[in-house]
Design a protein around this motif. Structure first.
Motif, PDB file in Angstrom:
ATOM      1  N   ILE A 149       0.877  -1.163   0.000  1.00  0.00           N
ATOM      2  CA  ILE A 149       0.000   0.000   0.000  1.00  0.00           C
ATOM      3  C   ILE A 149       0.919   1.219   0.000  1.00  0.00           C
ATOM      4  O   ILE A 149       1.806   1.341   0.869  1.00  0.00           O
ATOM      5  CB  ILE A 149      -0.944  -0.027   1.220  1.00  0.00           C
ATOM      6  N   THR A 150       0.761   2.064  -1.015  1.00  0.00           N
ATOM      7  CA  THR A 150       1.717   3.148  -1.251  1.00  0.00           C
ATOM      8  C   THR A 150       1.931   4.022  -0.012  1.00  0.00           C
ATOM      9  O   THR A 150       3.061   4.376   0.311  1.00  0.00           O
ATOM     10  CB  THR A 150       1.235   4.010  -2.427  1.00  0.00           C
ATOM     11  N   VAL A 153       4.321   2.427   2.274  1.00  0.00           N
ATOM     12  CA  VAL A 153       5.698   2.509   1.762  1.00  0.00           C
ATOM     13  C   VAL A 153       6.309   3.842   2.174  1.00  0.00           C
ATOM     14  O   VAL A 153       7.470   3.925   2.581  1.00  0.00           O
ATOM     15  CB  VAL A 153       5.730   2.359   0.226  1.00  0.00           C
ATOM     16  N   TYR A 200      -1.184  -2.801  10.731  1.00  0.00           N
ATOM     17  CA  TYR A 200      -2.087  -2.212   9.734  1.00  0.00           C
ATOM     18  C   TYR A 200      -2.424  -3.220   8.627  1.00  0.00           C
ATOM     19  O   TYR A 200      -3.569  -3.399   8.253  1.00  0.00           O
ATOM     20  CB  TYR A 200      -1.459  -0.973   9.092  1.00  0.00           C
ATOM     21  N   VAL A 203      -4.611  -6.235   9.971  1.00  0.00           N
ATOM     22  CA  VAL A 203      -6.018  -5.875  10.168  1.00  0.00           C
ATOM     23  C   VAL A 203      -6.711  -5.730   8.811  1.00  0.00           C
ATOM     24  O   VAL A 203      -7.842  -6.173   8.618  1.00  0.00           O
ATOM     25  CB  VAL A 203      -6.152  -4.570  10.989  1.00  0.00           C
ATOM     26  N   GLN A 279      -1.959  -2.681  21.543  1.00  0.00           N
ATOM     27  CA  GLN A 279      -2.556  -1.370  21.766  1.00  0.00           C
ATOM     28  C   GLN A 279      -1.529  -0.267  21.957  1.00  0.00           C
ATOM     29  O   GLN A 279      -1.722   0.854  21.506  1.00  0.00           O
ATOM     30  CB  GLN A 279      -3.479  -1.430  22.975  1.00  0.00           C
ATOM     31  N   PHE A 282      -0.527   1.822  18.918  1.00  0.00           N
ATOM     32  CA  PHE A 282      -1.480   2.651  18.174  1.00  0.00           C
ATOM     33  C   PHE A 282      -1.035   4.089  18.044  1.00  0.00           C
ATOM     34  O   PHE A 282      -1.021   4.665  16.963  1.00  0.00           O
ATOM     35  CB  PHE A 282      -2.851   2.646  18.841  1.00  0.00           C
ATOM     36  N   VAL A 283      -0.709   4.682  19.205  1.00  0.00           N
ATOM     37  CA  VAL A 283      -0.391   6.105  19.210  1.00  0.00           C
ATOM     38  C   VAL A 283       0.802   6.368  18.300  1.00  0.00           C
ATOM     39  O   VAL A 283       0.784   7.263  17.461  1.00  0.00           O
ATOM     40  CB  VAL A 283      -0.119   6.585  20.641  1.00  0.00           C
ATOM     41  N   ILE A 286      -0.271   5.990  14.590  1.00  0.00           N
ATOM     42  CA  ILE A 286      -1.101   7.021  13.980  1.00  0.00           C
ATOM     43  C   ILE A 286      -0.338   8.327  13.865  1.00  0.00           C
ATOM     44  O   ILE A 286      -0.513   9.081  12.916  1.00  0.00           O
ATOM     45  CB  ILE A 286      -2.434   7.179  14.730  1.00  0.00           C
ATOM     46  N   THR A 287       0.579   8.585  14.800  1.00  0.00           N
ATOM     47  CA  THR A 287       1.367   9.808  14.649  1.00  0.00           C
ATOM     48  C   THR A 287       2.375   9.650  13.513  1.00  0.00           C
ATOM     49  O   THR A 287       2.637  10.588  12.781  1.00  0.00           O
ATOM     50  CB  THR A 287       2.097  10.193  15.956  1.00  0.00           C
ATOM     51  N   ALA A 290       0.508  10.393  10.475  1.00  0.00           N
ATOM     52  CA  ALA A 290       0.097  11.786  10.340  1.00  0.00           C
ATOM     53  C   ALA A 290       1.229  12.675   9.868  1.00  0.00           C
ATOM     54  O   ALA A 290       1.000  13.657   9.184  1.00  0.00           O
ATOM     55  CB  ALA A 290      -0.433  12.294  11.677  1.00  0.00           C
ATOM     56  N   GLY A 293       1.042  12.685   6.421  1.00  0.00           N
ATOM     57  CA  GLY A 293      -0.322  12.866   5.919  1.00  0.00           C
ATOM     58  C   GLY A 293      -0.426  14.121   5.117  1.00  0.00           C
ATOM     59  O   GLY A 293      -1.129  14.197   4.132  1.00  0.00           O
TER      60      GLY A 293
END
Lengths: 293, 309
Positions: A149-150, A153, A200, A203, A279, A282-283, A286-287, A290, A293
């Motif tokens: 998934i680009t 990458v 990721y 899931v 768990q 996670f943080v 996601i950071t 981002a 992002g």
């Protein structure tokens, strides 16, 4: 320091809202679990609201002896393990060259992969390609078209970029080539990032329903999600009949309801079991996502 | 001239030799992108052709804008456009502020056990598959044995056949979307709030600021960049409503409020084999998405001097 009245009001609101959020998320799951353990009689009389009534395993006995559940469970496991393994290897192989400043094709290849995030052939051309490649109704259709998934990458690439170049230089003086550097140096250093990406990808594969809907017509290759769709959404009479065996129609109606809730529990159990262990990532994950992002 | 070309070739040979391992590594990835991403791209021309089943992706006579014309003039055009837009916009409108609010709550909670418990529980729905979430919705709302209708009946009211009633679809879709995502979406705001300089709060306390003022004048302005970027990202995704959830929740009785462009493409293309027409509808969707991302980006750049590019 003394708390003012408005501050007390503030904290009351904070706690009330959080409790509300917890109840709203938790209750549906609790209800599903309770139904799955309750007696058919209690479900029929609609006595189950919060905790199981007339505790029994009969629903589980009925579902767990159903062959199709195990076949689809095995398939999902296969897609998740093989898929995630290939994803991680391929993501590293893609990200490492793209992270090397000296690589002469770096800019071009970065654009080459990023372009696909903004422009694609769309559903129909991809569907036609995959069928004409002969991938329809093969196990590989769940794995190969999503080799990387680009976006992932790019997360991996920026992790590699964070490694000081001196490490690679000294390795190269010791005679290491880029393959050894990737395997012996870079991968061990970015293990935390790879853990997040593994999560990721895993899931994604565990829940992947779309590819199966499009490309897997054969039932014995279908993943758990397709089985769940037949049980939960289409409430397939054929499936229910097979599981219910020789019950009367009234008892059958109630037990099919229980079959559905048991199936939900069985399907989310693996995720809930692994969940506490992953768990803490996670943080970080996601950071990481981002930043780019 | 000849010398230049020769020199170029020799530098290239040198570079290829030097980076041979990197090239070797990337080779399988290159092949993957070419096959699965780049080969289907020209397939978009199907939208302008009269494709005949059994022939190749690049066959069929040119028909110009025939498919687009047919789509724009069909009775479904406005319905699809409205549904796609609303099912993307409503969850955004109602769902966007909630993770921010929840993040503020989590950060302020002092009891560590309760804090971790609340986080663990609210992240969970994000990891549950769409099939299971849709299954839970359908079974909870079932008119015969769903918990919601049982409660409604106990309160002495009329039972509702939620899934067969088109007027309920948007509410169901939006609220379940918020349920699934608010916890996990809050993580990024929690991280942003934790990153705020603590000294600001200390000086605020000296000035006698109460908690509400602190939230409004300190916390929210400090995480404004995060809020804007995330809003921008979600505005960009506004036309790409998740196919899966709509597909799993809708049925013939609710097409009127539930059918979106992606489900229509699936029905027309994969089920109906109208490849040319479906590709045209898909391309139409991409163009609108592109315009929206572009517009959202320009707008926020004007308003806040921040943008994605």
């Amino acid at each position: 320091m003394q708390k003012s009245r408005s501050d007390r009001l503030f904290y009351t609101m904070i706690y009330l809202l959080t409790i509300l959020a917890v109840v709203v998320t938790l209750y549906p799951f609790l209800y599903v679990v309770s139904i799955s353990f309750s007696s058919v009689d209690a479900i029929d009389k609609q006595k189950v609201m919060l905790w199981p009534v007339g505790f029994t395993f009969s629903g589980y006995k009925m579902v767990l002896q159903y062959r199709e559940l195990w076949v689809s469970f095995y398939n999902t496991l296969w897609y998740t393990v093989v898929g995630t393994l290939l994803n991680i290897v391929a993501t590293c192989l893609a990200a490492f060259p793209l992270s090397r400043q000296k690589f002469f094709l770096r800019r071009r290849l970065n654009f080459f992969i990023a372009f696909t995030m903004y422009f694609s052939g769309g559903l129909i051309p991809v569907y036609m390609l995959i069928t004409s490649l002969g991938l329809y109704n093969t196990r590989w259709v769940m794995v190969l078209p999503v080799l990387v998934i680009t976006f992932n990458v790019m997360i991996c690439r920026s992790a590699f970029e964070g490694i000081p170049n001196e490490i690679f230089e000294s390795a190269s003086i010791d005679g290491a080539n880029e393959l050894t550097m990737l395997y012996r140096l870079a991968v061990p250093i970015i293990k935390p990032t790879l853990a997040v990406l593994t999560l990721y990808y895993a899931v994604f594969h565990w829940n992947n329903f779309f590819s199966a809907l499009l490309y897997l017509g054969k039932q014995d290759m279908q993943p758990l999600q397709m089985f769940l769709r037949r049980v939960l959404i289409m409430a397939s009479p054929e499936v229910m009949q097979k599981m219910g065996g020789t019950m009367t129609s009234g008892a059958l109606a109630v037990s099919t309801l229980q079959v559905r809730y048991v199936s939900i529990v069985v399907s989310i159990l693996p995720i809930v079991t692994i969940y506490p262990f992953i768990q803490r990532y996670f943080v970080k994950g996601i950071t990481l996502g981002a930043v780019k992002g | 001239m000849c010398f230049k070309v020769k020199k170029r070739i020799s530098t290239l040979v040198h570079l290829v030799k030097r980076d041979k391992y990197l090239l070797l590594m990337f080779a399988p990835i290159f092949l993957y992108y070419v096959i699965f991403m780049y080969i289907p791209m020209p397939g978009i021309l199907l939208a302008f052709r009269n494709f005949m089943p059994g022939q190749g992706m690049f066959s069929g006579e040119w028909v110009g804008l025939k498919w687009f014309d047919q789509f724009v003039n069909s009775i479904y055009f406005w319905r699809l456009l409205r549904n796609t837009f609303l099912l993307a916009f409503l969850p955004l409108l109602f769902g966007f502020p909630i993770p921010i609010l929840f993040a503020v709550c989590i950060v302020e909670i002092k009891n560590r056990t309760f804090k971790r418990f609340a986080q663990t529980v609210t992240y969970l729905p994000h990891f549950i598959s769409t099939v299971v979430v849709a299954g839970m919705i359908i079974n909870f709302l079932s008119p015969t044995d769903g918990i919601v209708n049982t409660l409604i009946a106990k309160l002495g009211m009329e039972k509702v056949n939620f899934m067969m009633d088109a007027s309920w679809f948007r509410t169901i879709f939006t609220s379940s979307d918020i349920w699934q995502s608010f916890g996990f979406s809050s993580i990024i705001y929690i991280a942003a709030i934790m990153g705020i300089d603590q000294e600001m709060y200390d000086s605020g306390k000296i000035d006698g600021v109460n908690k509400f003022q602190e939230l409004w004048h300190l916390t929210l302005p400090s995480i404004k960049p995060t809020i804007v970027i995330l809003l921008l990202l979600s505005l960009g995704g506004i036309m790409s409503v998740g196919f899966e959830k709509v597909y799993l929740l809708y049925n013939g009785a609710t097409y009127e409020t539930a059918d979106v462009l992606s489900t229509y493409v699936y029905r027309m293309g994969i089920e109906g084999q109208n490849y040319g027409f479906a590709t045209a509808v898909g391309l139409f969707n991409s163009i609108i998405t592109f315009i929206l991302v572009f517009a959202a980006n320009t707008m926020t750049r004007r308003l806040t001097k921040m943008s994605l590019w």
